[in-house]
Write an enzyme that holds these catalytic residues in place. Sequence first.
Site, short mmCIF file in Angstrom:
data_model
loop_
_atom_site.label_atom_id
_atom_site.label_comp_id
_atom_site.label_asym_id
_atom_site.label_seq_id
_atom_site.Cartn_x
_atom_site.Cartn_y
_atom_site.Cartn_z
N HIS A 158 -120.31 -94.78 -76.83
CA HIS A 158 -119.64 -95.00 -78.12
C HIS A 158 -118.25 -95.60 -77.96
CE1 HIS A 158 -122.95 -92.99 -80.08
NE2 HIS A 158 -122.83 -91.98 -79.22
N ARG A 191 -90.82 -72.75 -62.47
CA ARG A 191 -91.03 -73.04 -63.89
C ARG A 191 -90.90 -74.53 -64.19
NH1 ARG A 191 -89.86 -68.21 -67.05
NH2 ARG A 191 -89.04 -69.43 -68.77
N GLU A 231 -110.66 -80.80 -68.15
CA GLU A 231 -109.76 -80.09 -67.23
C GLU A 231 -109.58 -80.88 -65.93
OE1 GLU A 231 -107.63 -77.98 -66.96
OE2 GLU A 231 -107.62 -77.36 -64.86
N LYS A 264 -106.04 -82.04 -64.24
CA LYS A 264 -105.64 -81.71 -62.86
C LYS A 264 -105.24 -82.97 -62.10
CE LYS A 264 -105.02 -78.56 -62.91
NZ LYS A 264 -105.08 -77.53 -63.89
N LYS A 302 -93.85 -75.16 -65.56
CA LYS A 302 -94.90 -74.14 -65.43
C LYS A 302 -95.04 -73.33 -66.72
CE LYS A 302 -98.03 -71.81 -63.22
NZ LYS A 302 -99.34 -72.48 -63.20
N GLU A 332 -101.93 -84.67 -63.61
CA GLU A 332 -100.63 -84.02 -63.47
C GLU A 332 -100.10 -84.01 -62.04
OE1 GLU A 332 -100.38 -79.86 -64.69
OE2 GLU A 332 -102.39 -79.48 -63.93
N TRP A 363 -84.99 -78.17 -68.36
CA TRP A 363 -86.09 -79.12 -68.49
C TRP A 363 -85.79 -79.89 -69.78
CZ3 TRP A 363 -90.20 -80.06 -71.93
CH2 TRP A 363 -91.25 -80.83 -71.42
N CYS A 422 -87.18 -74.32 -68.79
CA CYS A 422 -85.83 -73.85 -68.48
C CYS A 422 -85.81 -72.40 -68.01
CB CYS A 422 -84.95 -73.94 -69.70
SG CYS A 422 -85.00 -75.54 -70.50
N ASN A 442 -82.51 -71.53 -73.74
CA ASN A 442 -83.91 -71.97 -73.65
C ASN A 442 -84.42 -72.13 -75.07
OD1 ASN A 442 -83.87 -71.72 -70.94
ND2 ASN A 442 -85.37 -70.05 -70.82
N GLY A 443 -85.33 -73.06 -75.28
CA GLY A 443 -85.89 -73.25 -76.62
C GLY A 443 -85.18 -74.38 -77.34
O1 M6R Z 1 -99.19 -70.45 -69.16
P1 M6R Z 1 -100.26 -71.06 -69.98
O2 M6R Z 1 -101.62 -70.81 -69.46
O3 M6R Z 1 -100.16 -70.70 -71.44
O4 M6R Z 1 -100.00 -72.62 -69.89
C1 M6R Z 1 -100.74 -73.53 -70.65
C2 M6R Z 1 -100.56 -74.93 -70.14
O5 M6R Z 1 -99.23 -75.32 -70.23
C3 M6R Z 1 -101.03 -75.08 -68.68
O6 M6R Z 1 -102.35 -74.69 -68.52
C4 M6R Z 1 -100.88 -76.54 -68.22
O7 M6R Z 1 -101.78 -77.35 -68.90
C5 M6R Z 1 -101.08 -76.62 -66.70
N1 M6R Z 1 -100.00 -77.33 -66.10
C6 M6R Z 1 -102.29 -77.33 -66.30
O8 M6R Z 1 -102.51 -77.29 -64.93
#
Ligand code: M6R
Length: 590
Positions: free
Chosen positions: A491, A28, A468, A472, A585, A475, A73, A2, A99-100
């Site tokens: 396993h 965001r 990771e 990627k 974000k 998402e 959001w 948000c 927010n929150g």
């Molecule tokens: O702003 P931050 O690095 O703390 O964010 C952490 C995660 O929310 C962020 O890395 C998220 O996993 C990304 N969308 C991945 O690409």
Amino acid sequence: MCGIFGFVGKRTDAAVMAVEGLKSLEYRGYDSWGVAWKEGDHLSHKKEIGKISGVDGHSLCDVSSLAIGHTRWATHGGVTRENAHPQFNEDKTIAVVHNGIFENYQQLRSELRTKGHTFTSDTDTEVAPHLIEEYLKETGDFAHAVRLACKRFTGRYAILAVHAASETLVAARTGSPLIIGVGEGGYFIASDTPAFQAHTRTVQYLDDGEMVITNGKNILFSDIETGGERTKREIEIPVSEAPSDKGDFAHFMLKEIMDQKESIARAVNQSEQEIETIAEAIRNAKGTFLVGCGTAGKACMAAEYFFSVVAEHHVNFAPASEFKLYHHFLKKESLLIVVSQSGETADVLEAMQVAKSKGAKVLSIVNVKGSSIDRASDYTLCINAGPERAVASTKALTGQLAVLLLIAYALVGRLKEGKKLLLETASMINDMLNPRYVERLTQLADRIKRHENLYIIGKSWNYPMALESAIKIQEVSYIHAEGFAGGELKHGPIALIEDGTPCIVLAGRDEVMPDILSNAVQLRARGALIIGVSPEPNEIFDEWIRVPDAASAQAIVNIIPIQVLAYFLAVQRGKDPDMPRNLAKSVTVK
Ligand code: M6R
């Protein structure tokens, strides 16, 4: 997540600025938006589901000096116009953006219902205007009513509240960021500075437990609990890259992947003195913990291997959201290293609180100076990646990995050697990211884009990079991707492999290469299509993505082709890689 915007002052384009401010917070991530403005003696508003990018603020109002806006959001309640903010009391005289999360909203709702209040949304936010109304009846003072309401909320939040009969903007925060912009014609209040950077670069930071009241001419900061006055410094923030500038690139994600030609070197070119100071703090700590979320968490996990292999020093990684369960291990001599691109991630802020409650020191590695995490840390190192706008984190990750590897080298007196390796790696990445290489990855994306399942394996620091890689690909392309430690396949996960299942194998020219290749053989024997990401070819690879040999920096080079591949998988499947569904974000809720 948000975004919040507010303005009060002598300008009459408050609603127009609210729309523009919210547009600059779009990165965001959000699913609906809303603006409320004061027009004469009443509050008008507009709320919509979807994007604000095509909205012209002039169509809302040209004659208002007080406005608040919000990009939502969804957390409590679905994506509907009713659930979008601002939320109002029944007669729509009080508007609140938030927010929150108000964790005790159910209890507050039932209390307010017994007093005759009815609710029209599913949000936790809606209790705020109703509660403020109750206290306003009691006190007759809007700002005081907001303060009393805030004293009742539990959880992490930031709010902006306005009243139809008042020319003031009242804001309060506990856990979610709010920054005041000091403009010529009035005051701005927003969750992030891009919202008002077109108007001012002079800011004041609201801290946790504080509120601010302004009528556009005067501003008063106070403590929510006691009402006692607080003083604030004015700070000039540096001119940053224009947030909407993606140059000739179709998407921010691709631009930010390409930025790595320079951003890794910027992360490495830190003050050596600062790196040595951090290394000394780790050496002296009785227990060092590394926490982060999502991609930043994977950087921390890779750092466990850096510290083990390069420095033979034990550090502990935990996802930030799990860290409070480690509190028994913390003492005042412990050191918590938090890694976060945005510097606003709620789970990380909570982990910091846990460490601080035990008297431990907190070092943060962030990309945003002045962020909540930076300001709450004992010491901060900035990775200097430049603004990262795409939801998918790319250049921030490689900056984080570079800084963490540098610290591991410094820990054993080999800082210069580590720096040399990393700068050579940065230069090899510059060469690697050429148009032919990108075209090769476009073709690979075309070959595998119709598969609904994809697996990635790695060993040592390539194991967190396999995890990771999965984040990627998931998402941005919405392909079901999963990463595993190569040795874990047998396993259980190997049962998932069918004829033609794409499996990416992350390898380096290192002591574990034979192991990961033998895991690849196991996959191949079950019919998998093997995509090797490696400095050298192997007959087991159906497709070979060549990467430079970067020794202990191999994790950094191996993840980059996967970022490019994830980008093209998204684009070729018709998805917008910059705005993936359901994601934000800055993740400012727990
Ligand atoms: O702003 P931050 O690095 O703390 O964010 C952490 C995660 O929310 C962020 O890395 C998220 O996993 C990304 N969308 C991945 O690409």
